[in-house]
Design a protein around this motif. Structure first.
Motif, PDB file in Angstrom:
ATOM      1  N   LEU A   1     -12.793   3.039   2.617  1.00  0.00           N
ATOM      2  CA  LEU A   1     -11.740   2.023   2.687  1.00  0.00           C
ATOM      3  C   LEU A   1     -10.372   2.650   2.947  1.00  0.00           C
ATOM      4  O   LEU A   1      -9.574   2.132   3.726  1.00  0.00           O
ATOM      5  CB  LEU A   1     -11.676   1.226   1.378  1.00  0.00           C
ATOM      6  N   GLY A   2     -10.104   3.770   2.273  1.00  0.00           N
ATOM      7  CA  GLY A   2      -8.805   4.429   2.409  1.00  0.00           C
ATOM      8  C   GLY A   2      -8.600   5.017   3.798  1.00  0.00           C
ATOM      9  O   GLY A   2      -7.541   4.855   4.411  1.00  0.00           O
TER      10      GLY A   2
ATOM     11  N   ILE B   1      -5.647  -4.295  -3.732  1.00  0.00           N
ATOM     12  CA  ILE B   1      -4.635  -5.143  -3.076  1.00  0.00           C
ATOM     13  C   ILE B   1      -5.324  -6.318  -2.382  1.00  0.00           C
ATOM     14  O   ILE B   1      -4.904  -7.467  -2.503  1.00  0.00           O
ATOM     15  CB  ILE B   1      -3.807  -4.318  -2.060  1.00  0.00           C
ATOM     16  N   ASP B   2      -6.414  -6.027  -1.645  1.00  0.00           N
ATOM     17  CA  ASP B   2      -7.119  -7.131  -0.974  1.00  0.00           C
ATOM     18  C   ASP B   2      -7.654  -8.131  -1.987  1.00  0.00           C
ATOM     19  O   ASP B   2      -7.695  -9.328  -1.737  1.00  0.00           O
ATOM     20  CB  ASP B   2      -8.252  -6.588  -0.098  1.00  0.00           C
TER      21      ASP B   2
ATOM     22  N   GLY C   1       0.806  -1.219   0.000  1.00  0.00           N
ATOM     23  CA  GLY C   1       0.000   0.000   0.000  1.00  0.00           C
ATOM     24  C   GLY C   1       0.841   1.272   0.000  1.00  0.00           C
ATOM     25  O   GLY C   1       0.310   2.373   0.090  1.00  0.00           O
TER      26      GLY C   1
ATOM     27  N   ARG D   1      -6.318  -0.092  -1.551  1.00  0.00           N
ATOM     28  CA  ARG D   1      -6.674  -1.142  -0.589  1.00  0.00           C
ATOM     29  C   ARG D   1      -7.632  -2.148  -1.212  1.00  0.00           C
ATOM     30  O   ARG D   1      -7.489  -3.355  -1.081  1.00  0.00           O
ATOM     31  CB  ARG D   1      -7.283  -0.487   0.650  1.00  0.00           C
TER      32      ARG D   1
ATOM     33  N   LEU E   1      -5.852   5.908  -1.641  1.00  0.00           N
ATOM     34  CA  LEU E   1      -5.512   4.873  -0.658  1.00  0.00           C
ATOM     35  C   LEU E   1      -6.574   3.785  -0.632  1.00  0.00           C
ATOM     36  O   LEU E   1      -6.268   2.599  -0.504  1.00  0.00           O
ATOM     37  CB  LEU E   1      -5.358   5.496   0.732  1.00  0.00           C
TER      38      LEU E   1
ATOM     39  N   ALA F   1      -8.091   2.083   6.204  1.00  0.00           N
ATOM     40  CA  ALA F   1      -6.800   1.409   6.052  1.00  0.00           C
ATOM     41  C   ALA F   1      -5.666   2.265   6.615  1.00  0.00           C
ATOM     42  O   ALA F   1      -4.758   1.762   7.277  1.00  0.00           O
ATOM     43  CB  ALA F   1      -6.541   1.087   4.578  1.00  0.00           C
TER      44      ALA F   1
END
Lengths: 409, 409
Positions: free
Chosen positions: A210-211, A392-393, A114, A389, A385, A214
């Motif tokens: 989400l950003g 990436i997840d 990240g 996330r 971000l 995270a």
């Protein structure tokens, strides 16, 4: 009376814990163990998983070839050549995170931890339609690789946030009000003509939630992100997961009625919607009607910053209206954190004070005892971000890892 | 800016998919494969899981000894003795499901498919305090076994619903208004002195949501259950899971303000709460104030059934008030189903019509296009079915299966 469907794990409560088909993701499962960053030997992995040594060795090779794991030193030998340790190698692969707004786009190249390796911000006009906007975005994406000294073959996924409703399962915008020409456009398909990787699309408020989570509230399983700008919307994280609802419209609090607003018509055709009372344009219009020269939310912010009392009072009242809707959200969802972001949240504490005043007055004592109501800290970066996330997840989940490994072979 | 904690799967979105520690639940994982009810041979299980044949054989033996799986016929032989098939055996073990109300308790003995084997309903007085109430419940539980011809050693778990807020993680009631003496009482600990199995406790509305979903809406990942009785509360299923919020108070919609109620004080000390306008006692009080003889929600129901126009109008208005709050819930959570249950929902369509009128008027078109608003079908049985579902999902999850298998060895 009996409960049908019990035999199928897909219908039970809590069954998401084994929702990823166990059988499909062999290299993926070994990878999930290594994802915590700890280095382990082949023997340790065989012991933990119960898999045969030869199976573990094959999966380690496949994951190494895919660039997801790498050697990480040697373990202490019990005689003979010391066994190698392997660990997740988050810097070997990259993703693109794209936050498309009405007038600007912010694009980041991130590694799988990240970390933002490179970033670009450019003007766009969302109303020009999907093809010209996405063409510009894709060109900027291409430039980011050389800017960061990375190569396109290292790319494993792209996450995109758009300023309107999106059908997350297909990545297609769904009747987005400020995005003419985008309705039903196949965003992932278009992007994949240029970059042949998985492309996930969601609306901007969801990725901002989400950003923010995270980056600043990694342990908050119940978080509401509220964007207050030209429109008003919420991103809901509940039980640790982003909630999109049955049709992907969850979080649309802009059209909840506020008590004060029964006379004011909203652009949706109803009366008294929160957005018609407390969005940037709404506050500006209310000020203008009382003779204060304001046309946009920015104007209101400027006036408030320069100490204009009418503007300050209007911001606080907007906060109270938002608080009225959030008080209901707090009773309903019992979040531990409410984050207020978006342009109008930059007005310092005026808006926040109004929000807090009503939420703490109207919500249940048990639900507000631990509640924090804060301004966004990720600010402009929340979208990038969060898009990062999201993707990436996705790419590190068992099924995607399996897919990645198989493409490599 | 970077995303901290990426290496740890516990912080990422969507990571619940591998939240069950992979390493801990070996027999549990083999069991998850068999939970779909399909019979498989040892060789098939080894092939699917990648586990060594000897490992699979050991796990099959352990699961058989625990009574969770059993032989299910033979596969076609490729020469020699045909290999045995194994399958989930849901009737071999049982659970108790207890729905405690203010004045009655309903107890069911269920097998692991959720089939009710035996049921008892008895009067209790919740205000007598936890010890006498739970003693009666436990005695009734004991009787259910002989009634169904089952044995207590087959019991693997107990699920209990209580008519007040419960801290789900500990099973302790948290300041329950109508349950004097219960605050902080260790319900699982007390029950476990009699039955040494896992005991899960939750509030009645949450288990009713689970029961209604399991029995009638198994594919609804986003469902709201609204109980309208002496109080008003909601059970929220979102993203496929029951949502309890940060402190377990999620779903408390009874104290959301409704526009009409600004003059009416609620027992919580605020004005205009939904519960003070639309609960059974509130509707009765409003009728009484206009000269119609009604003291309780039952009285209102009786009057409405006998065609009393004032009572019918009052029920419809209560529905509108509930609809006002649900309209906000629909915009926020985008459920596909809203189920209305509880005593006052038995008034036929008067209440429902009021709810629908306002929800379809006030919620977003996109969010209501597929929305269904229906009366509870599980009715009195929703609590027992839901308490059963809660505990069955718990005992069949990998970690619990592992625990069960180990106790057996």
């Amino acid at each position: 009376m009996s409960l049908p469907g019990n035999a199928s794990p897909s219908t039970g409560e809590g069954t998401e814990a084994f929702g990823q088909p166990f059988a499909r993701s062999r290299a993926g499962d070994v990878f999930q163990l290594l994802r915590d960053g700890r280095a382990r030997t082949r023997a340790e992995l065989a012991e933990i998983t119960g898999l045969a040594r030869s199976t573990v060795a094959a999966r380690i090779d496949a994951l190494s070839a895919a660039g997801l794991i790498g050697p990480a030193g040697e373990a202490v030998s019990s005689g003979g050549r010391p066994p190698s340790r392997f660990a997740f190698q988050p810097s070997a692969r990259v993703i693109l995170a794209v936050d498309v707004g009405a007038t600007h786009v912010l694009i980041g190249l991130l590694d799988l931890s990240g970390t933002v390796l490179s970033e670009r911000r450019e003007s766009i006009d969302i109303s020009a339609g999907p093809t010209p906007v996405l063409d510009s975005v894709l060109e900027l994406c291409g430039q980011l690789f050389s800017q960061a000294g990375r190569h396109e073959r290292e790319l494993v996924g792209i996450g995109i946030g758009l300023p309107g409703p999106v059908e997350h399962s297909t990545g297609k915008p769904a009747s987005p009000p400020i995005m003419p020409g985008w309705d039903g456009f196949d965003v992932p398909g278009y992007v994949q003509k240029r970059f042949s990787v998985d492309v996930l699309v969601d609306n901007d408020v969801n990725i901002m939630a989400l950003g923010e989570r995270a980056a600043f509230w990694p342990n908050a399983g119940n978080l509401l992100f509220i964007k207050v700008a030209t429109g008003i919307g919420a991103g809901i994280i509940s039980g640790g997961l982003l909630q999109r609802g049955a049709d992907g419209t969850a979080g649309d609090i802009g059209h909840v009625r506020v008590p004060r607003g029964s006379e004011v018509m909203c652009r949706c055709g109803n009366f008294g919607c929160l957005e018609a009372m407390a969005s940037g344009p709404a506050v500006a219009a209310a000020l203008a009607a009382s003779g204060v020269p304001a046309k946009t939310g920015e104007d209101v912010l400027d006036l408030a910053r320069r100490g204009n009392l009418a503007a300050i009072a209007a911001m606080r009242q907007a906060g109270r209206d938002i608080g009225d809707v959030l008080a209901a959200c707090v009773n309903l969802l019992n979040p531990s954190v409410i984050v207020i972001g978006g342009g109008l949240s930059c007005a310092g504490e005026y808006l926040m004070a109004g929000v807090r005043e009503i939420v703490y007055q109207r919500s249940l004592p048990l639900a507000t005892a631990q509640l924090r109501i804060v301004q966004s800290m990720a600010a402009d970066h929340a979208g990038v971000l969060g898009a990062g996330r999201m993707v990436i997840d996705h790419v590190l989940a068992p099924a995607s890892v399996e897919h990645l490994v198989q493409r490599q072979q």
